[in-house]
Design a protein around this motif. Sequence first.
Motif, PDB file in Angstrom:
ATOM      1  N   ALA A 163      -5.910  -9.201  -6.534  1.00 55.87           N
ATOM      2  CA  ALA A 163      -6.907 -10.030  -5.861  1.00 55.87           C
ATOM      3  C   ALA A 163      -7.851 -10.708  -6.850  1.00 55.87           C
ATOM      4  N   GLY A 164      -7.726 -10.377  -8.141  1.00 61.03           N
ATOM      5  CA  GLY A 164      -8.566 -11.015  -9.156  1.00 61.03           C
ATOM      6  C   GLY A 164     -10.032 -10.609  -9.099  1.00 61.03           C
ATOM      7  N   ILE A 165     -10.293  -9.357  -8.711  1.00 66.81           N
ATOM      8  CA  ILE A 165     -11.676  -8.898  -8.559  1.00 66.81           C
ATOM      9  C   ILE A 165     -11.967  -7.752  -9.532  1.00 66.81           C
TER      10      ILE A 165
ATOM     11  N   ARG B 162      -7.992  -7.193   0.834  1.00 63.41           N
ATOM     12  CA  ARG B 162      -7.326  -6.453   1.908  1.00 63.41           C
ATOM     13  C   ARG B 162      -5.830  -6.761   1.908  1.00 63.41           C
ATOM     14  N   GLU B 163      -5.495  -8.028   1.763  1.00 68.93           N
ATOM     15  CA  GLU B 163      -4.073  -8.387   1.726  1.00 68.93           C
ATOM     16  C   GLU B 163      -3.372  -7.766   0.524  1.00 68.93           C
ATOM     17  N   ALA B 164      -4.098  -7.712  -0.605  1.00 69.34           N
ATOM     18  CA  ALA B 164      -3.518  -7.119  -1.817  1.00 69.34           C
ATOM     19  C   ALA B 164      -3.291  -5.613  -1.641  1.00 69.34           C
TER      20      ALA B 164
ATOM     21  N   GLU C 123      -9.355  17.657   9.079  1.00 63.64           N
ATOM     22  CA  GLU C 123      -8.614  16.954   8.040  1.00 63.64           C
ATOM     23  C   GLU C 123      -8.418  15.480   8.382  1.00 63.64           C
ATOM     24  N   LEU C 124      -8.218  15.184   9.666  1.00 62.22           N
ATOM     25  CA  LEU C 124      -7.825  13.825  10.037  1.00 62.22           C
ATOM     26  C   LEU C 124      -8.919  13.015  10.714  1.00 62.22           C
ATOM     27  N   ALA C 125      -9.927  13.711  11.279  1.00 64.35           N
ATOM     28  CA  ALA C 125     -10.895  13.015  12.137  1.00 64.35           C
ATOM     29  C   ALA C 125     -11.630  11.882  11.427  1.00 64.35           C
ATOM     30  N   LYS C 126     -11.942  12.077  10.165  1.00 62.91           N
ATOM     31  CA  LYS C 126     -12.790  11.102   9.479  1.00 62.91           C
ATOM     32  C   LYS C 126     -12.011  10.043   8.697  1.00 62.91           C
ATOM     33  N   LEU C 127     -10.691  10.136   8.716  1.00 60.77           N
ATOM     34  CA  LEU C 127      -9.903   9.183   7.933  1.00 60.77           C
ATOM     35  C   LEU C 127     -10.061   7.760   8.457  1.00 60.77           C
ATOM     36  N   ALA C 128     -10.127   6.808   7.529  1.00 66.82           N
ATOM     37  CA  ALA C 128     -10.160   5.387   7.888  1.00 66.82           C
ATOM     38  C   ALA C 128      -8.831   4.999   8.546  1.00 66.82           C
ATOM     39  N   PRO C 129      -8.790   3.826   9.191  1.00 63.45           N
ATOM     40  CA  PRO C 129      -7.524   3.386   9.806  1.00 63.45           C
ATOM     41  C   PRO C 129      -6.390   3.296   8.780  1.00 63.45           C
ATOM     42  N   GLU C 130      -5.176   3.512   9.246  1.00 63.00           N
ATOM     43  CA  GLU C 130      -3.998   3.351   8.393  1.00 63.00           C
ATOM     44  C   GLU C 130      -3.916   1.912   7.875  1.00 63.00           C
ATOM     45  N   PRO C 131      -3.577   1.753   6.592  1.00 57.75           N
ATOM     46  CA  PRO C 131      -3.567   0.403   6.020  1.00 57.75           C
ATOM     47  C   PRO C 131      -2.565  -0.549   6.679  1.00 57.75           C
ATOM     48  N   PHE C 132      -1.508  -0.005   7.287  1.00 59.53           N
ATOM     49  CA  PHE C 132      -0.515  -0.887   7.918  1.00 59.53           C
ATOM     50  C   PHE C 132      -0.791  -1.080   9.414  1.00 59.53           C
ATOM     51  N   SER C 133      -1.926  -0.572   9.880  1.00 59.21           N
ATOM     52  CA  SER C 133      -2.220  -0.697  11.311  1.00 59.21           C
ATOM     53  C   SER C 133      -3.089  -1.920  11.594  1.00 59.21           C
ATOM     54  N   ASP C 134      -3.104  -2.343  12.852  1.00 66.29           N
ATOM     55  CA  ASP C 134      -3.931  -3.486  13.259  1.00 66.29           C
ATOM     56  C   ASP C 134      -5.419  -3.199  13.073  1.00 66.29           C
ATOM     57  N   GLU C 135      -5.787  -1.909  13.151  1.00 69.67           N
ATOM     58  CA  GLU C 135      -7.212  -1.564  13.010  1.00 69.67           C
ATOM     59  C   GLU C 135      -7.747  -1.881  11.622  1.00 69.67           C
ATOM     60  N   PHE C 136      -6.871  -1.877  10.635  1.00 66.21           N
ATOM     61  CA  PHE C 136      -7.291  -2.216   9.270  1.00 66.21           C
ATOM     62  C   PHE C 136      -7.340  -3.744   9.158  1.00 66.21           C
ATOM     63  N   SER C 137      -8.231  -4.323   9.921  1.00 69.43           N
ATOM     64  CA  SER C 137      -8.311  -5.780  10.028  1.00 69.43           C
ATOM     65  C   SER C 137      -9.234  -6.331   8.955  1.00 69.43           C
TER      66      SER C 137
ATOM     67  N   ILE D 251      -2.701  -4.017   1.155  1.00 72.33           N
ATOM     68  CA  ILE D 251      -1.530  -3.847   2.024  1.00 72.33           C
ATOM     69  C   ILE D 251      -0.246  -4.157   1.251  1.00 72.33           C
ATOM     70  N   ALA D 252      -0.291  -5.227   0.456  1.00 79.09           N
ATOM     71  CA  ALA D 252       0.920  -5.662  -0.256  1.00 79.09           C
ATOM     72  C   ALA D 252       1.378  -4.642  -1.300  1.00 79.09           C
ATOM     73  N   VAL D 253       0.442  -4.095  -2.081  1.00 79.76           N
ATOM     74  CA  VAL D 253       0.874  -3.150  -3.121  1.00 79.76           C
ATOM     75  C   VAL D 253       1.397  -1.857  -2.487  1.00 79.76           C
ATOM     76  N   LEU D 254       0.772  -1.435  -1.397  1.00 83.25           N
ATOM     77  CA  LEU D 254       1.255  -0.221  -0.722  1.00 83.25           C
ATOM     78  C   LEU D 254       2.614  -0.485  -0.080  1.00 83.25           C
ATOM     79  N   ARG D 255       2.743  -1.655   0.555  1.00 86.04           N
ATOM     80  CA  ARG D 255       3.991  -2.008   1.237  1.00 86.04           C
ATOM     81  C   ARG D 255       5.147  -2.102   0.235  1.00 86.04           C
ATOM     82  N   GLU D 256       4.862  -2.719  -0.902  1.00 89.76           N
ATOM     83  CA  GLU D 256       5.908  -2.873  -1.916  1.00 89.76           C
ATOM     84  C   GLU D 256       6.398  -1.499  -2.389  1.00 89.76           C
ATOM     85  N   ALA D 257       5.446  -0.576  -2.596  1.00 89.30           N
ATOM     86  CA  ALA D 257       5.823   0.759  -3.061  1.00 89.30           C
ATOM     87  C   ALA D 257       6.602   1.526  -1.994  1.00 89.30           C
TER      88      ALA D 257
END
Length: 277
Positions: free
Chosen positions: A184-186, A204-206, A130-144, A208-214
């Motif tokens: 992000a206007g895309i 990427r910033e957008a 379930e977890l092995a293939k997940l991308a990095p957490e959006p609030f983590s440094d790995e999501f650079s 993080i921002a929309v998730l963080r706001e929620a």
Amino acid sequence: MPELPEVESISRSLDALVRGRRIAAAELLRQRLAPDVTFDGFAATLRDRTINFVHRRGKHILFDLTGDTTLIVHLRMSGRFSLLPAERENPKFTHAQFHLDGGDRLVFDDQRHFGLMKIVPTAQLFESKELAKLAPEPFSDEFSTGYFCGVLKASKKPLKELLLDQTRVCGVGNIYASEAMFAAGIHPGIRAEVVSKPRAARLREAVIAVLREAVDFAATLPVDPENLEGSYFSGSDDPKWYVYDRENEPCRNCNSPIIRIKQAGRSTYFCRICQRR
Ligand SMILES: [Zn+2]
């Protein structure tokens, strides 16, 4: 379906409510909720374990239990937890219940029957299927920025579809994908690999921002033990979405009508003036 901010909110609420509590007895009431274990195995494995804490990875809720045991839960479409006093009856579609020390019980009900539970050794939690293939957490440094630009460069998919791929970008669902691309206007239909680096960085910033706001908004809501889902950001009476679920309504930025299209079978909302290819 709950998205990452809702799952974060629910796991935080669960942590506040049941951290340190002992599971006196656990009952699986519907086999398909936990297909890897028998009714007896479920009861025997979870009985007498104490809940160390509750956390989250992607949209999975993780009950870290004593004895190197973690219960992984995915709510899917309609799974819900509630903490009920002894005298309260179970909801109609209760598929598992955990009798806690003290007499109250944590109940999992699921009207649509898609929820999933799995018991794994905590030491191997992050290697689980379930977890092995997940991308990095959006609030983590790995999501650079470097990581995100690399993911976009490597994909020929439409941008919206890539954002929903949990193995590439973790935690973005249908709502926040539309909202982040608007911020992000895309354009949602642009092929991911052709998005320029500066625009990818903005996206990427957008994200993080929309998730963080929620997440931050959900944190301001009171926790109701009998209705842990009641505080969904997306379920609030007046969600302040910019584009999501606003077909034909005026763009909050330019007044042109919001467009709805289907991508991979799911609705995408965008503004054709504010979001460019
Ligand atoms: Zn607009």
